[in-house]
Structures are given as C-alpha cells and as structure tokens.
Design a protein around this motif. Structure first.
Motif, short mmCIF file in Angstrom:
data_model
loop_
_atom_site.label_atom_id
_atom_site.label_comp_id
_atom_site.label_asym_id
_atom_site.label_seq_id
_atom_site.Cartn_x
_atom_site.Cartn_y
_atom_site.Cartn_z
N UNK A 140 0.82 -1.21 0.00
CA UNK A 140 0.00 0.00 0.00
C UNK A 140 0.86 1.26 0.00
N UNK A 141 1.72 1.38 -0.98
CA UNK A 141 2.64 2.51 -1.08
C UNK A 141 1.92 3.81 -1.42
N UNK A 142 0.72 3.74 -1.93
CA UNK A 142 0.02 4.92 -2.42
C UNK A 142 -0.90 5.55 -1.37
N UNK A 143 -0.85 5.07 -0.13
CA UNK A 143 -1.61 5.71 0.94
C UNK A 143 -0.74 6.78 1.57
N UNK A 144 -1.31 7.92 1.84
CA UNK A 144 -0.57 8.98 2.52
C UNK A 144 -0.04 8.43 3.84
N UNK A 145 1.21 8.72 4.19
CA UNK A 145 1.81 8.15 5.41
C UNK A 145 1.00 8.42 6.69
N UNK A 146 0.42 9.60 6.83
CA UNK A 146 -0.37 9.89 8.04
C UNK A 146 -1.67 9.09 8.06
N UNK A 147 -2.29 8.94 6.90
CA UNK A 147 -3.51 8.14 6.82
C UNK A 147 -3.20 6.69 7.18
N UNK A 148 -2.12 6.18 6.63
CA UNK A 148 -1.70 4.80 6.90
C UNK A 148 -1.41 4.61 8.39
N UNK A 149 -0.71 5.55 8.97
CA UNK A 149 -0.38 5.50 10.40
C UNK A 149 -1.64 5.49 11.26
N UNK A 150 -2.57 6.40 10.95
CA UNK A 150 -3.79 6.50 11.75
C UNK A 150 -4.67 5.26 11.61
N UNK A 151 -4.81 4.75 10.39
CA UNK A 151 -5.60 3.55 10.16
C UNK A 151 -5.04 2.38 10.97
N UNK A 152 -3.75 2.16 10.84
CA UNK A 152 -3.14 1.04 11.55
C UNK A 152 -3.23 1.22 13.05
N UNK A 153 -3.02 2.42 13.55
CA UNK A 153 -3.10 2.67 14.99
C UNK A 153 -4.49 2.31 15.52
N UNK A 154 -5.53 2.71 14.82
CA UNK A 154 -6.88 2.42 15.31
C UNK A 154 -7.22 0.94 15.20
N UNK A 155 -6.72 0.28 14.17
CA UNK A 155 -6.94 -1.17 14.06
C UNK A 155 -6.19 -1.91 15.16
N UNK A 156 -5.04 -1.38 15.57
CA UNK A 156 -4.30 -1.99 16.69
C UNK A 156 -5.02 -1.76 18.02
N UNK A 157 -5.60 -0.59 18.20
CA UNK A 157 -6.40 -0.36 19.41
C UNK A 157 -7.55 -1.36 19.45
N UNK A 158 -8.20 -1.56 18.31
CA UNK A 158 -9.29 -2.52 18.23
C UNK A 158 -8.80 -3.92 18.61
N UNK A 159 -7.70 -4.35 18.02
CA UNK A 159 -7.18 -5.70 18.27
C UNK A 159 -6.76 -5.88 19.72
N UNK A 160 -6.19 -4.85 20.32
CA UNK A 160 -5.63 -4.97 21.68
C UNK A 160 -6.63 -4.64 22.79
N UNK A 161 -7.58 -3.74 22.51
CA UNK A 161 -8.44 -3.24 23.57
C UNK A 161 -9.93 -3.39 23.30
N UNK A 162 -10.30 -3.80 22.10
CA UNK A 162 -11.70 -4.06 21.81
C UNK A 162 -12.44 -2.90 21.17
N UNK A 163 -13.65 -3.22 20.77
CA UNK A 163 -14.50 -2.29 20.01
C UNK A 163 -14.90 -1.05 20.79
N UNK A 164 -15.34 -1.23 22.04
CA UNK A 164 -15.81 -0.09 22.83
C UNK A 164 -14.71 0.95 23.00
#
Length: 178
Positions: A140-164
């Motif tokens: 996914x080289x064509x995603x803006x670096x900040x967008x990529x960072x934010x997306x992954x960070x929130x998916x990691x919060x989901x994986x580690x801490x849950x939906x709520x």
C-alpha cells in the motif's frame, strides 16, 4: 444471480456502518455510507458475482481483469483510501496518496470492522480487521503516510483493547484533534 442475498448482505453492512458512525458522531456519513452499492453499476455486478463470504468485486476482477463496480464505488465513496490517489507535484512520484480527512479515516475503520463482521459472521474477532490490513500493508505505497499510520493505529487499538475502547477513542480523541 443472487439479487436478494446480495441486497441483504450490502444492507446488513450498511446498517452496521451506520450504527458505528452514529456511535462516533458521524451521523451524515452513517446515513449516506455506501449508497452507490444500490446503483445499477454496482448492484448488478454484486448480484452476478455474489458468493456471500467475500466481496463480489474480487470475483469480477478475477473474471474480467478489472472490477468496474469497484472503480465506480471508490470514486464515489471518500472513506476508501483509493479515492484519495492523485497526481503528484513533488517531482519524485507520478501518483501519490493525498491525506484523508479524519472523518473519512474514522469511517474507513468502522467500514472495515463492519465488513469483517459481515463476511466472517461468528468467526469474527476484534483482531480480524488488523489481520486483513496487515496482509497487504507493504503493498500500500500509495496511501498517505499519516492516513496509513492513523488507520493502523486504530486497528491496533481494536485488536488490543476491543471495540468499545476503539470507538470511544475515535469519538473522544481522534476526531477532536486538529
């Protein structure tokens, strides 16, 4: 052709995204999310290639070499990072990803949660959206670096801490930051 099954699948997805968008304060986006899936360009392809366990756009792409339904969809729905690809003026790249507004990144996160829930059913866990993202992250080289960072960070919060906790973070922190 599976028009009823496809209709039920996309409507279930849309309603899930709407529920999540309302929880994070994105009411208009929740109401308008993925309306293009009901247009003939996308709906008829979805009926033809419906399988129930993955996007019909992938099946169309395998069959035809391109998914015209996907090209139509991503051009009309700003919660897809592919919507934000443009010509570059930096002299280094031909095309590049533009930075997505936070409200669309937030919608993208709940879209991914909803798609995973929809296609995986009872096999869904909060780790699945991150697993799906990580499979293609390096390509996914064509995603803006900040967008990529934010997306992954929130998916990691989901994986580690849950939906709520993820939805609370998006509503109370992510969408409030300037």
């Amino acid at each position: 052709m599976h028009p009823w099954l496809h209709f039920k699948t996309i409507t279930r997805h849309k309603l899930l995204v709407m529920k999540y968008c309302f929880r994070i304060g994105l009411y208009k986006q929740g109401l308008l999310h993925d309306l293009s899936k009901y247009s003939p360009t996308e709906f008829l392809v979805g009926c033809k290639y419906y399988q129930g366990n993955r996007s019909p756009n992938n099946a169309e792409r395998e069959d035809r070499g391109v998914s015209l339904a996907w090209l139509h969809h991503k051009g009309r729905n700003k919660h897809h990072y592919e919507h934000w690809v443009d010509y570059s003026l930096d002299g280094e790249h031909v095309i590049m990803g533009a930075k997505m507004p936070k409200k669309y990144v937030a919608e993208m996160v709940v879209d991914r949660i909803s798609a995973s829930r929809n296609y995986l059913g009872d096999a869904y866990t909060d780790q699945e959206p991150l697993k799906y993202y990580l499979k293609s992250k390096e390509k996914l080289w064509f995603i803006h670096p900040e967008t990529k960072r934010d997306l992954e960070a929130m998916l990691r919060i989901l994986a580690d801490h849950g939906e709520k906790k993820t939805l609370d973070y998006i509503r109370r922190v992510y969408l409030k930051r300037r």
